[in-house]
Design an enzyme around this catalytic site. Structure first.
Site, PDB file in Angstrom:
ATOM      1  N   ASN A  42      -1.221  -5.076  -2.387  1.00  0.00           N
ATOM      2  CA  ASN A  42      -1.020  -3.862  -1.298  1.00  0.00           C
ATOM      3  C   ASN A  42      -1.385  -2.461  -1.961  1.00  0.00           C
ATOM      4  O   ASN A  42      -3.001  -2.683  -3.065  1.00  0.00           O
ATOM      5  CB  ASN A  42       0.572  -3.393  -2.920  1.00  0.00           C
ATOM      6  CG  ASN A  42       0.104  -3.120  -4.507  1.00  0.00           C
ATOM      7  OD1 ASN A  42       0.091  -3.907  -4.766  1.00  0.00           O
ATOM      8  ND2 ASN A  42       0.788  -2.277  -5.171  1.00  0.00           N
ATOM      9  N   GLU A  44      -2.178   1.748  -2.173  1.00  0.00           N
ATOM     10  CA  GLU A  44      -1.847   2.727  -2.439  1.00  0.00           C
ATOM     11  C   GLU A  44      -3.328   3.745  -1.997  1.00  0.00           C
ATOM     12  O   GLU A  44      -3.905   3.595  -2.131  1.00  0.00           O
ATOM     13  CB  GLU A  44      -1.255   2.507  -4.237  1.00  0.00           C
ATOM     14  CG  GLU A  44      -0.539   2.459  -4.434  1.00  0.00           C
ATOM     15  CD  GLU A  44      -0.202   2.269  -6.030  1.00  0.00           C
ATOM     16  OE1 GLU A  44       0.123   1.775  -6.010  1.00  0.00           O
ATOM     17  OE2 GLU A  44      -0.725   3.002  -6.492  1.00  0.00           O
ATOM     18  N   CYS A  53       3.036  -1.977   1.564  1.00  0.00           N
ATOM     19  CA  CYS A  53       2.905  -2.843   0.800  1.00  0.00           C
ATOM     20  C   CYS A  53       2.231  -4.248   0.859  1.00  0.00           C
ATOM     21  O   CYS A  53       1.950  -4.398   1.746  1.00  0.00           O
ATOM     22  CB  CYS A  53       4.419  -2.741   0.717  1.00  0.00           C
ATOM     23  SG  CYS A  53       5.927  -2.226   0.122  1.00  0.00           S
ATOM     24  N   GLU A  55       3.754  -7.107   1.568  1.00  0.00           N
ATOM     25  CA  GLU A  55       4.046  -7.907   2.388  1.00  0.00           C
ATOM     26  C   GLU A  55       3.242  -7.406   3.557  1.00  0.00           C
ATOM     27  O   GLU A  55       3.607  -8.293   4.646  1.00  0.00           O
ATOM     28  CB  GLU A  55       5.287  -8.804   2.130  1.00  0.00           C
ATOM     29  CG  GLU A  55       6.399  -7.166   1.697  1.00  0.00           C
ATOM     30  CD  GLU A  55       6.485  -6.727   0.071  1.00  0.00           C
ATOM     31  OE1 GLU A  55       5.428  -6.225  -0.456  1.00  0.00           O
ATOM     32  OE2 GLU A  55       7.587  -6.191   0.694  1.00  0.00           O
ATOM     33  N   CYS A  87      10.563  -3.972  -0.081  1.00  0.00           N
ATOM     34  CA  CYS A  87      11.406  -2.974   0.328  1.00  0.00           C
ATOM     35  C   CYS A  87      12.211  -2.674   1.277  1.00  0.00           C
ATOM     36  O   CYS A  87      11.888  -3.297   2.308  1.00  0.00           O
ATOM     37  CB  CYS A  87      10.327  -1.419   0.428  1.00  0.00           C
ATOM     38  SG  CYS A  87       8.894  -1.224   1.101  1.00  0.00           S
ATOM     39  N   CYS A  90       9.937  -2.643   4.003  1.00  0.00           N
ATOM     40  CA  CYS A  90       9.235  -4.197   4.463  1.00  0.00           C
ATOM     41  C   CYS A  90      10.151  -4.822   5.389  1.00  0.00           C
ATOM     42  O   CYS A  90       9.879  -5.891   5.836  1.00  0.00           O
ATOM     43  CB  CYS A  90       8.481  -5.331   3.490  1.00  0.00           C
ATOM     44  SG  CYS A  90       6.819  -4.236   2.651  1.00  0.00           S
TER      45      CYS A  90
END
Length: 131
Positions: A42, A44, A53, A55, A87, A90
């Protein structure tokens, strides 16, 4: 590659995570049929909506290198007490390429659970939905 080895590859990506805001590093490892593994972490951003993210990082790396229809398993590893499932964003991005992808969700102690992406995103919207 075993499921355990794939989960370990996902955990190894924590070292590259950029998570100064959530302080929740996440790693991912996406396995293809030919044994190729694409990893991600990830990343940010101060403008929170611009974060990505782990993935999706792995997904974008796979697609950008020509792997679009040969994904078998995705491992996602977080450090928390709960299993680290993808999430909603994703799930949607993964569904575009692999609705029946196996997902391994790991928690901080290294244990993991398995589910199919189609179970995590029932009635998903994908390319076949546009036909």
């Amino acid at each position: 590659m075993t499921d355990q080895e794939l989960v370990e590859r996902a955990f190894a990506m924590h070292q590259f995570s950029y998570a100064p805001y959530s302080r929740f590093p996440v790693g991912a490892a996406l396995l293809c049929e030919d044994g190729t593994v694409f990893t991600g972490c990830n990343v940010e951003n101060a403008a929170f909506g611009s974060a990505i993210c782990a993935e999706r990082t792995a997904l974008l790396k796979a697609v950008s290198e020509g792997h679009r229809d040969d994904w078998t398993t995705l491992a996602i590893a977080g450090r928390g007490q709960d299993y680290c499932w993808p999430c909603g964003s994703c799930r949607q991005m993964l569904y575009e390429f692999a609705p029946d992808l196996r997902v391994l969700a790991a928690r901080g102690d290294g244990t993991f659970q398995e589910a199919l992406l189609s179970e995590l995103l029932p009635c998903g919207f994908g390319p076949k939905s546009l036909a």
